[in-house]
Design a protein around this motif. Structure first.
Motif, PDB file in Angstrom:
ATOM      1  N   ASN A  16       0.853  -1.188   0.000  1.00 50.37           N
ATOM      2  CA  ASN A  16       0.000   0.000   0.000  1.00 50.37           C
ATOM      3  C   ASN A  16       0.885   1.234   0.000  1.00 50.37           C
ATOM      4  OD1 ASN A  16      -2.501  -1.301   0.076  1.00 50.37           O
ATOM      5  ND2 ASN A  16      -2.324  -1.614   2.272  1.00 50.37           N
ATOM      6  N   HIS A  17       0.443   2.228  -0.765  1.00 51.14           N
ATOM      7  CA  HIS A  17       1.189   3.484  -0.820  1.00 51.14           C
ATOM      8  C   HIS A  17       0.188   4.615  -0.728  1.00 51.14           C
ATOM      9  CE1 HIS A  17       4.550   6.054  -1.754  1.00 51.14           C
ATOM     10  NE2 HIS A  17       3.789   6.698  -2.617  1.00 51.14           N
ATOM     11  N   ASN A  18       0.395   5.537   0.158  1.00 48.79           N
ATOM     12  CA  ASN A  18      -0.566   6.603   0.396  1.00 48.79           C
ATOM     13  C   ASN A  18      -0.069   7.970  -0.039  1.00 48.79           C
ATOM     14  OD1 ASN A  18      -2.562   4.936   1.574  1.00 48.79           O
ATOM     15  ND2 ASN A  18      -1.340   4.827   3.423  1.00 48.79           N
ATOM     16  N   GLY A  19       0.687   8.024  -1.132  1.00 52.30           N
ATOM     17  CA  GLY A  19       1.185   9.299  -1.629  1.00 52.30           C
ATOM     18  C   GLY A  19       1.398   9.220  -3.121  1.00 52.30           C
ATOM     19  N   HIS A  20       1.921  10.270  -3.684  1.00 50.96           N
ATOM     20  CA  HIS A  20       2.192  10.314  -5.116  1.00 50.96           C
ATOM     21  C   HIS A  20       3.416   9.471  -5.451  1.00 50.96           C
ATOM     22  CE1 HIS A  20      -0.738  13.449  -5.899  1.00 50.96           C
ATOM     23  NE2 HIS A  20      -0.287  14.087  -4.819  1.00 50.96           N
TER      24      HIS A  20
END
Length: 79
Positions: free
Chosen positions: A2-6
Motif C-alpha cells: 500500500n502506498h498513500n502518496g504520489h
C-alpha cells in the motif's frame, strides 16, 4: 504493498511503468490524462498533444486540453 502518496519519476519523461517483458495486468484509474508536451513529438504526424479521456454513463469522451474541444467516442455494441 500500500502506498498513500504520489509516485513520480526521477525526472520528466525518463522512466516507464512496466516494460515490454513485464506488463501490468490492468490499470484502474479515474480520468486518463495523456500528454507528450515537453517531449518528442509523436511519430504519426510529428505533433504534440494533451488529452483527457473521461467516462460517461453511456459513452466515453475525449477532451483536447489545448483547444478545449470535446469529442465522443463512436462505439458499436457487439454481442
Amino acid at each position: 504493498i500500500n502506498h498513500n502518496g504520489h509516485v513520480t519519476p526521477g525526472a520528466d519523461g525518463t522512466q516507464d511503468l512496466g516494460s515490454a517483458a513485464k506488463r501490468w495486468a490492468n490499470v484502474y484509474t479515474g480520468d486518463l490524462h495523456l500528454s507528450n508536451e515537453n517531449s518528442e513529438p509523436n511519430e504519426v504526424d510529428g505533433t504534440n498533444g494533451n488529452w483527457t479521456i473521461q467516462e460517461g454513463d453511456e459513452n466515453l469522451y475525449i477532451k483536447n486540453n489545448k483547444t478545449g474541444k470535446k469529442y465522443k467516442f463512436s462505439l458499436e455494441e457487439i454481442t
